[in-house]
Write a protein that holds these residues in place. Structure first.
Motif: not given
Length: 296
Positions: A203-213
């Motif tokens: 999921l974190m490969k998506l732009q705008g998705v960091g650890e929290k999201v």
DNA sequence: TTCCAGGAGAGAG
DNA sequence: CTCTCTCATGGA
């Protein structure tokens, strides 16, 4: 349709706990859109009365809603596992019955991309606007709502049209995520099969998705109860109540996982909501030191 | 007017 | 690796 004899479930806490942005309460009844149709839910003590705008097979429908509301899990057991001190004991006592939903993956990804640096009222408004503009109208019992737009629809709409729904700078993030799904770069059915860590980093490969999201998506859609989304509130709780010092995300993750165990995601949900009404931090510290079951 | 809301990315050091 | 600044938007 009725689900009888439910235990350890509170509809209000579950649907109004910031994990879903799609439910509207009218008196004691909740209306929302789940997988393309309106769902109407009302709780009367240990009975849930659930209706659908679609004509559907009762057994399949019951099974689906039970999964969505996480009713198949033994919540009493889970809460017993994470109830390790007097502080979380109060949180659990206050919000007992709050469960973690198993929401649709694409809508959850999109919703929490939009949630960054934003507040719940506005997130709900943006999602409503996106659905009104790009989703399909559904109606039941005088209630009107709209399905959440598909990745294909948003990819075709373009960044400017998404921006017009009030998303702000997050428009390009959402558009990119939609395109990654349309182009097969992110395969949702495959994502569901991954374990927690693999799903999180995918999921974190998506732009705008960091650890929290990513952790929000893992916890509120994929059923990974070990996920711990660290927002300002969770950070504040662990720094002031448990660690008693300024701490980095990594440090909080490590501590929380060993302290609360494999169901830390459930612990987080109760602490989050309790802390928002909690003003006496000194008292909180004192309670947290009253370990009931473990020594750290 | 400034600050904040269930943050993340880019750039500097 | 860590720290800082910036990113729309609207309500308090």
């Amino acid at each position: 349709m009725h689900i009888n004899n439910i235990t350890d479930f509170n509809l209000k806490y579950t649907l109004e706990s910031g994990q879903s942005f799609r439910w509207n309460r009218i008196d004691n009844t909740y209306y929302g859109v789940v997988e393309g149709r309106i769902i109407k839910i009302c709780q009367e003590n240990d009975t849930l009365i659930i209706d659908s705008s679609r004509d559907e097979d009762e057994i399949t429908f019951t099974s689906h809603m039970s999964h969505y509301l996480d009713l198949n899990k033994d919540l009493a057991f889970i809460l017993d596992v994470v109830n390790v001190d007097a502080y979380i004991d109060r949180a659990i006592d206050k919000f007992r019955g709050m469960r973690l939903l198993n929401q649709e993956i694409w809508e959850t990804i999109a919703s929490f991309i939009l949630s960054q640096n934003n507040n719940i009222v506005r997130i709900r408004k943006i999602i409503r606007t996106l659905s009104e503009r790009f989703g399909q109208k559904v109606e039941y019992d005088g209630y009107v709502d709209y399905t959440f737009p598909t990745p294909n629809t948003l990819a075709n709409a373009g960044i400017d049209k998404i921006f017009e729904c009030g998303t702000g700078y997050r428009a390009s993030y959402l558009w990119n995520a939609a395109n990654n799904i349309v182009n097969g770069i992110l395969v949702l059915d495959t994502l569901k099969l991954l374990d927690y860590i693999d799903a999180k980093y995918e999921l974190m490969k998506l732009q705008g998705v960091g650890e929290k999201v990513a952790d929000c998506i893992c916890l509120f859609s994929l059923g990974h109860l070990a996920a711990l989304p660290i927002d300002v509130w969770i950070k504040r709780i662990f720094e002031r109540v448990y660690l008693r010092k300024i701490a980095k995300t990594r440090e909080i993750q490590d501590f929380a996982k060993q302290y609360f165990g494999e169901y830390v995601g459930y612990a987080q949900q109760y602490l989050f909501h309790y802390a928002q009404n909690q003003t006496n931090w000194d008292d909180a510290e004192h309670l947290a030191l009253s370990n009931k079951k473990r020594k750290i």
